[in-house]
Design an enzyme around this catalytic site. Structure first.
Site, PDB file in Angstrom:
ATOM      1  N   CYS A 232      -0.467   4.234   2.030  1.00 59.67           N
ATOM      2  CA  CYS A 232      -0.393   3.956   3.413  1.00 59.67           C
ATOM      3  C   CYS A 232       1.001   4.266   4.091  1.00 59.67           C
ATOM      4  O   CYS A 232       1.377   4.590   4.945  1.00 59.67           O
ATOM      5  CB  CYS A 232      -0.980   2.630   4.038  1.00 59.67           C
ATOM      6  SG  CYS A 232      -2.315   1.851   3.232  1.00 59.67           S
ATOM      7  N   ASP A 233       1.987   3.846   3.117  1.00 58.83           N
ATOM      8  CA  ASP A 233       3.302   3.632   3.676  1.00 58.83           C
ATOM      9  C   ASP A 233       4.439   4.572   3.162  1.00 58.83           C
ATOM     10  O   ASP A 233       5.552   4.630   3.616  1.00 58.83           O
ATOM     11  CB  ASP A 233       3.716   2.075   3.399  1.00 58.83           C
ATOM     12  CG  ASP A 233       2.935   1.201   4.350  1.00 58.83           C
ATOM     13  OD1 ASP A 233       2.440   1.426   5.412  1.00 58.83           O
ATOM     14  OD2 ASP A 233       2.627   0.040   3.680  1.00 58.83           O
TER      15      ASP A 233
ATOM     16  N   CYS B 219       0.874  -1.132  -0.171  1.00 56.90           N
ATOM     17  CA  CYS B 219       0.017  -0.087  -0.050  1.00 56.90           C
ATOM     18  C   CYS B 219       1.083   1.056  -0.092  1.00 56.90           C
ATOM     19  O   CYS B 219       1.256   1.657   1.198  1.00 56.90           O
ATOM     20  CB  CYS B 219      -1.054   0.098   1.154  1.00 56.90           C
ATOM     21  SG  CYS B 219      -1.958   1.448   1.166  1.00 56.90           S
TER      22      CYS B 219
END
Ligand code: NAP
Length: 316
Positions: A135-136, A132
């Site tokens: 997200c990261d 992701c």
């Protein structure tokens, strides 16, 4: 006994719960990952009424709306097993041993990120390989990363990563993208994104953590790109395990087969969102919400006596 058990706490599940509540159905919504895939969307620009909103904020609004009804009980937890009992109702056994019973089921179980299956991927999972980018990416400030894939997840992911990373390689196996042109244009406007097209990644390289990726064809003189992180964004597989437990038909692409009323081939079981082949496999907030609404309407009709006749040209 609940009238309907909605499994999945993403856009489809929460919308199904909102509609079920307004039909005055006693509704239980359960799921393991709050917000579903929706929370991985950095900037949502296609939810009507919101010109731009973060995925987690949009999903929080869905949840707040769904849980505002006294008809709705909301639980976080994983459903381990679903059974259809002799009298036609359903029994759900949770991972923690709790048991719930319902007259109907809406499966809104979403999908799981696809893995590439190349050497180094598993070994460096969590040590530089993640699934992701939105997200990261934050963890890669001023670093070099590679985003793999050519759909919305990869291209949006590359655009988000480019806001923090020093350099982003967008590696895609073809020279055209299936992502929305909106995201492709956005990523093309970023000076620190390098397009590595018509290349496959053969291996993730490193010692303690990711140090690079090996390509099938040289790019700018080398088949190795030095990177600190790899975001694998090559799509998702529908989470059909519970549908299979209930004997629902799965289509040739691996999705839960549903009709226009979101009915599965098992009477009393409905589907909504990314797990189904509804909406021509188009996986969006809007289609998930539409399918959730239709599934709740299907449940309402079913409980009123529409006994599932005529499913898919009399298939069942
Ligand atoms: P996707 O649309 O299925 O795209 C997957 C990409 O990965 C494709 O470009 C595909 O290449 C590539 N790929 C697949 N298997 C591969 C392999 N083994 N090796 C190399 N490349 C591989 O998946 P997604 O991007 O996750 O999107 C899924 C759904 O969510 C879509 O409906 C999308 O619209 C939606 N979504 C929407 C948004 C948004 O609206 N903001 C954001 C994220 C996701 P090919 O193109 O060559 O097949």
């Amino acid at each position: 006994m609940f009238d309907v058990l909605v499994i999945g706490v993403g856009a489809a599940g929460y919308t199904a719960a909102i509609y079920a509540a307004r039909y005055k159905l006693k509704t239980l919504i359960v799921g393991a990952e709050e917000g579903g895939m929706g929370i991985t969307a950095a900037d949502v620009g296609n939810w009507p009424g919101e010109i731009e909103i973060r995925g987690p904020d949009l999903m929080e609004k869905f949840k707040k709306h769904a849980t505002s009804f006294e008809e709705v009980t909301h639980k976080i937890g994983r459903v381990e097993m679903l059974e259809k009992m002799a009298d036609g109702h359903f029994k759900a056994t949770m991972q923690n041993g709790d048991i719930y019973e319902a007259r109907t089921i809406i499966l809104a179980t979403g999908s799981n990120k696809r893995h590439l299956g190349i050497p180094g991927e598993k070994e460096f999972s969590g040590k530089g390989v993640t699934y992701c980018a939105t997200c990261d990416a934050f963890f890669y400030k001023n670093k070099t990363v590679a985003v793999l894939g050519g759909g919305d997840s990869a291209v949006e992911g590359a655009a988000i990563a480019a806001q923090v990373a020093a350099k982003v390689y967008l590696v895609h196996r073809r020279d055209t993208f299936r992502a929305e042109p909106y995201w492709v244009e956005k990523v093309k406007s970023k000076e620190n994104v390098v397009f590595v097209l018509e290349r496959n990644v053969l291996e993730v390289l490193g010692e303690q953590k990711v140090a690079g990726i090996k390509l099938d064809k040289a790019f700018e003189g080398s088949d190795i790109l030095a990177v600190d992180g790899v975001f694998i964004e090559i799509g998702s597989n529908p989470s059909v395990d519970l549908a299979v437990q209930l004997g629902c038909r799965i289509d040739e692409k691996g999705f839960m087969d549903v009709d226009k009323s979101m009915r599965s081939s098992t009477p009393g079981v409905f589907g909504a969102g990314d797990v189904t082949n509804g909406s021509n496999y188009f996986a969006q907030f809007t289609t998930a919400a539409g399918e959730g609404a239709t599934a709740a309407n299907g449940v309402f009709n079913y409980l009123q006596g529409d006994q599932h006749h005529g499913w898919m040209q009399g298939a069942c």
